[in-house]
Design a protein around this motif. Structure first.
Motif, PDB file in Angstrom:
ATOM      1  N   GLU A  16       0.838  -1.194   0.000  1.00 14.43           N
ATOM      2  CA  GLU A  16       0.000   0.000   0.000  1.00 14.43           C
ATOM      3  C   GLU A  16       0.866   1.234   0.000  1.00 14.43           C
ATOM      4  O   GLU A  16       2.023   1.221   0.360  1.00 14.43           O
ATOM      5  N   SER A  39       0.753   5.675   0.838  1.00 15.16           N
ATOM      6  CA  SER A  39       0.005   6.798   1.357  1.00 15.16           C
ATOM      7  C   SER A  39      -0.472   7.651   0.197  1.00 15.16           C
ATOM      8  O   SER A  39       0.271   7.900  -0.740  1.00 15.16           O
ATOM      9  N   PRO A  40      -1.728   8.115   0.239  1.00 18.04           N
ATOM     10  CA  PRO A  40      -2.232   8.948  -0.845  1.00 18.04           C
ATOM     11  C   PRO A  40      -1.396  10.196  -1.035  1.00 18.04           C
ATOM     12  O   PRO A  40      -0.847  10.734  -0.090  1.00 18.04           O
ATOM     13  N   ASN A  42     -10.933  11.685   4.668  1.00 20.86           N
ATOM     14  CA  ASN A  42     -10.084  10.557   5.081  1.00 20.86           C
ATOM     15  C   ASN A  42     -10.884   9.680   6.038  1.00 20.86           C
ATOM     16  O   ASN A  42     -11.364  10.138   7.053  1.00 20.86           O
ATOM     17  N   ASP A  48      -7.264   1.111   7.393  1.00 22.13           N
ATOM     18  CA  ASP A  48      -7.008   2.122   6.376  1.00 22.13           C
ATOM     19  C   ASP A  48      -5.975   3.105   6.858  1.00 22.13           C
ATOM     20  O   ASP A  48      -5.854   3.382   8.029  1.00 22.13           O
ATOM     21  N   SER A  65      -4.357   9.693   4.810  1.00 18.08           N
ATOM     22  CA  SER A  65      -3.868  10.190   3.535  1.00 18.08           C
ATOM     23  C   SER A  65      -3.021  11.419   3.759  1.00 18.08           C
ATOM     24  O   SER A  65      -3.200  12.155   4.712  1.00 18.08           O
ATOM     25  N   GLY A 121      -2.647  -0.202  -4.064  1.00 16.99           N
ATOM     26  CA  GLY A 121      -2.667   0.921  -3.145  1.00 16.99           C
ATOM     27  C   GLY A 121      -3.374   2.091  -3.786  1.00 16.99           C
ATOM     28  O   GLY A 121      -3.865   1.999  -4.918  1.00 16.99           O
ATOM     29  N   THR A 122      -3.409   3.197  -3.079  1.00 16.69           N
ATOM     30  CA  THR A 122      -4.103   4.372  -3.593  1.00 16.69           C
ATOM     31  C   THR A 122      -3.544   4.811  -4.931  1.00 16.69           C
ATOM     32  O   THR A 122      -4.269   5.247  -5.812  1.00 16.69           O
ATOM     33  N   ASN A 132      -7.713   6.671  -8.936  1.00 15.65           N
ATOM     34  CA  ASN A 132      -8.503   6.192  -7.794  1.00 15.65           C
ATOM     35  C   ASN A 132      -9.012   7.354  -6.950  1.00 15.65           C
ATOM     36  O   ASN A 132      -9.014   7.304  -5.727  1.00 15.65           O
ATOM     37  N   GLU A 157      -7.680  10.306  -6.665  1.00 18.34           N
ATOM     38  CA  GLU A 157      -6.616  11.178  -6.162  1.00 18.34           C
ATOM     39  C   GLU A 157      -5.878  11.851  -7.315  1.00 18.34           C
ATOM     40  O   GLU A 157      -5.776  11.317  -8.416  1.00 18.34           O
ATOM     41  N   GLU A 217     -10.476  -2.370  -5.611  1.00 20.90           N
ATOM     42  CA  GLU A 217     -11.038  -1.073  -5.251  1.00 20.90           C
ATOM     43  C   GLU A 217     -10.453   0.029  -6.131  1.00 20.90           C
ATOM     44  O   GLU A 217     -10.819   1.194  -5.987  1.00 20.90           O
ATOM     45  N   ASN A 218      -9.541  -0.325  -7.021  1.00 23.55           N
ATOM     46  CA  ASN A 218      -8.891   0.655  -7.883  1.00 23.55           C
ATOM     47  C   ASN A 218      -9.585   0.764  -9.236  1.00 23.55           C
ATOM     48  O   ASN A 218     -10.294  -0.148  -9.663  1.00 23.55           O
TER      49      ASN A 218
END
Length: 489
Positions: free
Chosen positions: A2, A4-5, A72, A80, A83, A171-172, A196, A198, A266-267
């Motif tokens: 994963e 971090s956003p 967030n 989770d 971000s 990941g994000t 996603n 972002e 989820e992406n």
């Protein structure tokens, strides 16, 4: 795997009366990366040797401040991640650019990338210069030893056959795939579309993340006569970096869709990216499964986890003022030796002192340095988390959310500064995770020792202080097998 956003909105620096922009002086980050006329490499050497020859200055990047914010949320405790919607900022030392154009035209960076040739220097890899400055994207190509982006298929074919690629996680910001014996993280950057939900990372951010990875990679254990003041193998090994452009390769699409069918992604589907999309591919060693999904067998493995993470952080603190600042259970990978035994050890060096620790056959790798703070020697890389108030608004009693808030109190929102106690609060979090998992093999005595250790951690100011705790005294020794608790105090 994963991440971090990425920050959605940029912070603001002020210089005199000038406001509403931020300067990324990326040249300062590159100052200490060795330049040589000959490309020399060996698989046993670090990717880069940090030396004193400066590189070229970058074109300053001026980014207007955005008022966008991002919600967030935390689905489950520790599940989770917070971000990071702030901007990674670089605080450089003084830098002069006289004559650097000639230096770059005549030389090339020393690396140990598998893509290099040892026979003749390759002058074609130096991107064209405009005056005496290079864009961040050109510097990124230079660091990755490329004259232009390649396709994702070309990058992955270096490590495996297309049909063998398997998606490992997401990941994000991107996807993680197994390619042969490596793990390749594919992260889009510099595009205008959202990834996603972002904003995509910029060249400046990607370049800084690559250089941060290389700085940590330079800590890998001494080999041959290359004796280091500080070294360890606790951070994931960076094997290669590739700048790619173009559509997702069909083999990656197939691996992505297989994952989606089995687990439900989820992406966004990779086909959503344009045919001109740029990607950075981080090629890393395979560190195993993350702590969230890894089941420790017994109390000795729990102590092995804690001592290896603590030692790695202590070494990086000593070498480059490193603070991870996001060391949740998804960012620690674990792997168990096929035939573990209680006498297996890991070696590390801290401030010139060679140390060993028992591992009980467990190996850890720390990953994801998106929120990390590091001093490369000529520049401090950090993420200004004050621009992301949502990061500190997670649920009360949630261990991960509480740890972010502890960091905020420690730094007083001055994220540029060196505050090694932020590493300590993540070690406290890690003890909480071990206790929360309630392993059936733990005895009441084991629980008491862990809780007593956690209580003592609160009095320490760095991971190095923590390493001297009696909790580790029977695990650590120096070359003369003396108890480390006496050596480190």
């Amino acid at each position: 795997m994963e991440e971090s956003p990425s920050p959605k909105n940029f912070g603001t620096w002020s210089r005199g009366m000038e406001q509403n922009y931020i300067v990324h002086d990326l040249s300062a980050i590159l100052e200490r990366w060795k330049i040589s006329k000959h490309a020399i490499f060996a698989s046993s050497k670090p990717l880069f040797d940090i030396m004193e020859t400066p590189l070229v200055p970058s074109i300053h990047s001026y980014c207007s401040r955005s008022n966008n914010t991002l919600h967030n949320s935390y689905k489950t405790p520790e599940k989770d991640r917070g971000s990071a919607h702030s901007t990674r900022r670089t605080i450089p030392s003084g830098f002069t650019d006289n004559g650097l154009k000639n230096i770059v035209n005549e030389t090339s960076i020393v690396t140990s990338f598998s893509k290099l040739s040892t026979e003749e220097p390759n002058d074609t890899i130096v991107p064209s210069l405009s005056g005496e400055a290079m864009t961040a994207s050109s510097q990124l190509l230079l660091v990755c030893r490329q004259s232009a982006p390649i396709t994702l298929a070309e990058a992955f074919s270096t490590y495996c056959k297309p049909e063998s690629i398997v998606k490992l996680g997401e990941g994000t910001f991107g996807e993680a795939f197994r390619a042969g014996s490596t793990v390749c993280k594919v992260v889009p950057f510099d595009g205008t579309s959202l990834v996603n939900g972002e904003t995509q990372k910029k060249s400046e951010e990607v370049l800084e993340e690559v250089l941060l990875c290389l700085t940590l990679n330079n800590l890998r254990s001494d080999r041959g006569d290359n004796v280091k003041e500080n070294s360890c193998d606790g951070f994931i090994e960076a094997k290669d970096f590739w700048v790619c452009q173009g559509p997702y390769d069909p083999s990656l699409i197939s691996a992505w869709e297989d994952w989606d069918a089995e687990r439900g992604s989820e992406n966004d589907h990779p086909n959503d990216f344009s045919s001109e999309q740029c990607y950075i591919v981080f090629v890393q060693g395979d560190g195993g499964r993350d702590l969230e999904k890894f089941a420790l067998l017994d109390y000795n493995e729990a102590r092995s986890l804690l001592v290896q993470v603590t030692a790695s952080l202590a070494v990086a603190e000593s070498a480059c003022e490193f603070e991870h600042r996001d060391l949740h259970w998804g960012n620690i990978l674990l792997d168990r030796d096929e035939m573990p035994n209680k006498n297996q050890t890991m070696t590390f060096t801290i401030q010139g002192k060679r140390m060993c620790t028992r591992t009980f056959g467990l190996n850890i790798s720390i990953i994801d340095f998106t929120l990390s703070r590091i001093n490369t020697g000529d520049a401090v890389l950090f993420l200004d988390l004050s621009a992301d108030p949502a990061l500190f608004e997670g649920p009360k009693q949630d261990k991960q959310a509480e740890t972010y808030r502890k960091m905020k109190r420690i730094t007083k929102d001055y994220w540029e500064g060196s505050f090694p106690k932020t590493n300590v609060v993540w070690l406290v979090y890690l003890v909480d995770i071990v206790l929360q998992k309630r392993y059936s093999t733990f005895t009441s005595k084991d629980d008491r020792e862990l809780r007593a250790f956690k209580k003592r951690l609160a009095s320490y100011d760095s991971a190095r202080d923590c390493l001297a705790d009696s909790f580790f005294s029977d695990l650590l020794s120096d070359e003369d097998t003396q108890p480390s608790s006496l050596l480190l105090l």
